[in-house]
Design a protein around this motif. Structure first.
Motif, PDB file in Angstrom:
ATOM      1  N   ARG A  49       0.826  -1.215   0.000  1.00  0.00           N
ATOM      2  CA  ARG A  49       0.000   0.000   0.000  1.00  0.00           C
ATOM      3  C   ARG A  49       0.856   1.259   0.000  1.00  0.00           C
ATOM      4  O   ARG A  49       0.535   2.243  -0.678  1.00  0.00           O
ATOM      5  N   MET A  50       1.952   1.222   0.743  1.00  0.00           N
ATOM      6  CA  MET A  50       2.831   2.388   0.803  1.00  0.00           C
ATOM      7  C   MET A  50       3.424   2.675  -0.583  1.00  0.00           C
ATOM      8  O   MET A  50       3.438   3.820  -1.031  1.00  0.00           O
ATOM      9  N   MET A  51       3.888   1.633  -1.256  1.00  0.00           N
ATOM     10  CA  MET A  51       4.460   1.832  -2.580  1.00  0.00           C
ATOM     11  C   MET A  51       3.389   2.265  -3.570  1.00  0.00           C
ATOM     12  O   MET A  51       3.631   3.107  -4.423  1.00  0.00           O
ATOM     13  N   ARG A  52       2.206   1.723  -3.448  1.00  0.00           N
ATOM     14  CA  ARG A  52       1.126   2.057  -4.375  1.00  0.00           C
ATOM     15  C   ARG A  52       0.570   3.459  -4.135  1.00  0.00           C
ATOM     16  O   ARG A  52       0.318   4.206  -5.072  1.00  0.00           O
ATOM     17  N   ASP A  53       0.407   3.823  -2.857  1.00  0.00           N
ATOM     18  CA  ASP A  53      -0.298   5.059  -2.528  1.00  0.00           C
ATOM     19  C   ASP A  53       0.618   6.253  -2.272  1.00  0.00           C
ATOM     20  O   ASP A  53       0.314   7.364  -2.696  1.00  0.00           O
TER      21      ASP A  53
END
Length: 158
Positions: A49-53
């Motif tokens: 999620r961190m990499m995506r968001d």
């Protein structure tokens, strides 16, 4: 002469890496509680999620900030006054689009890599916590992360 003979040996002795320190296995009780704490700190899927968001937004901000600089801002000789964005656009009209695509691809691929690494990170953190904190400290951390306020704030972050 003795000094000349001694120097190569001294130099070789300095290049030998020190032995890695041996760490004792963590106490199973501490390891169990540390695992619970780490699961709360690093919930399943957080890196994906961190990499995506967050990563794309961070990259866009960095590119935007750097694009407004001039070569002179970076210590280069340049009297044109053009920004890096302007120079890049002249040399590569698709520069901005290329950066957007690159950021998306890096974000997606790094998300996949981090998602695969995440379980190993969680295990390593658990072992590290178990070695560095006492059982009481780990129980205190576990209790803290279970408080309603922390649980509410974690839902907004993760």
């Amino acid at each position: 002469m003795a000094l000349a003979l001694a120097l190569p040996g001294a130099a070789a002795a300095q290049t030998v890496p020190p032995a890695a320190p041996q760490t004792a296995p963590a106490d199973p009780a501490r390891l169990a509680v540390a695992g619970k704490v780490v699961a709360k700190l690093v919930p399943q899927g957080v890196y994906l999620r961190m990499m995506r968001d967050a990563f794309p937004q961070m990259m866009d901000a960095m590119i935007g900030q750097m694009s407004g600089l001039t070569p002179a801002d970076l210590g280069e000789k340049d009297s044109s006054g053009k920004t890096l964005e302007q120079i890049a656009a002249e040399r590569d009209p698709a520069f901005r689009e290329r950066m957007t695509i690159m950021t998306r691809v890096i974000s997606d691929e790094m998300g996949k890599v981090m998602d695969k690494l995440e379980p190993r990170v969680r295990v390593a953190l658990g072992k590290s916590f178990a070695r560095r904190f006492t059982l009481q400290q780990l129980n205190d951390l576990d209790a803290f992360f279970a408080t309603p306020r922390v649980l509410r704030s974690r839902r907004t972050i993760c």
